[in-house]
Design a protein around this motif. Structure first.
Motif, PDB file in Angstrom:
ATOM      1  N   MET A   1      10.724   8.482  -1.932  1.00  0.00           N
ATOM      2  CA  MET A   1      10.408   7.072  -1.409  1.00  0.00           C
ATOM      3  C   MET A   1       8.764   7.634  -0.776  1.00  0.00           C
ATOM      4  SD  MET A   1      13.085   4.610  -0.865  1.00  0.00           S
ATOM      5  CE  MET A   1      12.956   3.794   0.648  1.00  0.00           C
ATOM      6  N   LYS A   2       7.970   6.656  -0.621  1.00  0.00           N
ATOM      7  CA  LYS A   2       6.665   6.925  -0.014  1.00  0.00           C
ATOM      8  C   LYS A   2       6.572   5.658   0.923  1.00  0.00           C
ATOM      9  CE  LYS A   2       4.329   8.601  -4.074  1.00  0.00           C
ATOM     10  NZ  LYS A   2       3.561   8.751  -5.201  1.00  0.00           N
ATOM     11  N   GLU A  21       0.907   6.452   1.339  1.00  0.00           N
ATOM     12  CA  GLU A  21       0.247   7.531   2.383  1.00  0.00           C
ATOM     13  C   GLU A  21      -0.441   8.645   1.965  1.00  0.00           C
ATOM     14  OE1 GLU A  21       3.919   9.502   4.285  1.00  0.00           O
ATOM     15  OE2 GLU A  21       5.165   9.171   2.198  1.00  0.00           O
ATOM     16  N   PHE A  22      -0.385   9.194   0.679  1.00  0.00           N
ATOM     17  CA  PHE A  22      -1.083  10.038   0.113  1.00  0.00           C
ATOM     18  C   PHE A  22      -2.516   9.734  -0.460  1.00  0.00           C
ATOM     19  CE2 PHE A  22       3.422  11.269  -0.032  1.00  0.00           C
ATOM     20  CZ  PHE A  22       3.490  12.026   0.822  1.00  0.00           C
ATOM     21  N   CYS A  23      -2.722   8.647  -0.517  1.00  0.00           N
ATOM     22  CA  CYS A  23      -4.213   8.184  -0.980  1.00  0.00           C
ATOM     23  C   CYS A  23      -5.360   8.550  -0.587  1.00  0.00           C
ATOM     24  CB  CYS A  23      -4.046   6.656  -1.128  1.00  0.00           C
ATOM     25  SG  CYS A  23      -5.710   6.084  -2.216  1.00  0.00           S
ATOM     26  N   HIS A  60      -6.402   3.281  -7.546  1.00  0.00           N
ATOM     27  CA  HIS A  60      -6.235   5.091  -7.474  1.00  0.00           C
ATOM     28  C   HIS A  60      -4.755   5.303  -7.288  1.00  0.00           C
ATOM     29  CE1 HIS A  60     -10.421   5.374  -7.692  1.00  0.00           C
ATOM     30  NE2 HIS A  60     -10.335   4.395  -6.812  1.00  0.00           N
ATOM     31  N   CYS A  61      -4.030   4.687  -6.169  1.00  0.00           N
ATOM     32  CA  CYS A  61      -2.650   5.354  -5.808  1.00  0.00           C
ATOM     33  C   CYS A  61      -1.505   4.233  -6.086  1.00  0.00           C
ATOM     34  CB  CYS A  61      -2.674   5.660  -4.451  1.00  0.00           C
ATOM     35  SG  CYS A  61      -2.822   4.037  -3.212  1.00  0.00           S
ATOM     36  N   CYS A  62      -2.084   2.937  -6.302  1.00  0.00           N
ATOM     37  CA  CYS A  62      -1.096   2.061  -6.798  1.00  0.00           C
ATOM     38  C   CYS A  62      -1.485   1.222  -7.956  1.00  0.00           C
ATOM     39  CB  CYS A  62      -0.827   1.033  -5.658  1.00  0.00           C
ATOM     40  SG  CYS A  62      -0.080   1.717  -4.139  1.00  0.00           S
TER      41      CYS A  62
END
Length: 72
Positions: A1-2, A21-23, A60-62
């Protein structure tokens, strides 16, 4: 889970971007609204749309939750 956050400052097209959270493009925390912990970005986007009708996944992240526009 993020963990997922919604950018409170809209982009030039009016979208409020959803980030995990890591973007690298996630806004500073004072400009972010915590959406929650989800197993995928599509579920996070469903929740984000309850906050802003013009929420959109970060390309980029989603990417699975990103709506592409002709002008991109």
């Amino acid at each position: 889970m993020k963990r997922y956050y919604l950018d409170l400052i809209p982009k030039t097209n009016g979208d409020h971007e959803l980030h995990n959270e890591f973007c690298l493009y996630m806004p500073v925390i004072v400009n972010a609204h915590y959406i929650g912990d989800f197993s995928n970005e599509k579920e996070a986007l469903k929740e984000a749309l309850k906050v802003y009708l013009n929420a959109n996944g970060c390309k980029h992240c989603c990417s699975a939750a990103h709506i592409h526009y002709e002008s991109e």
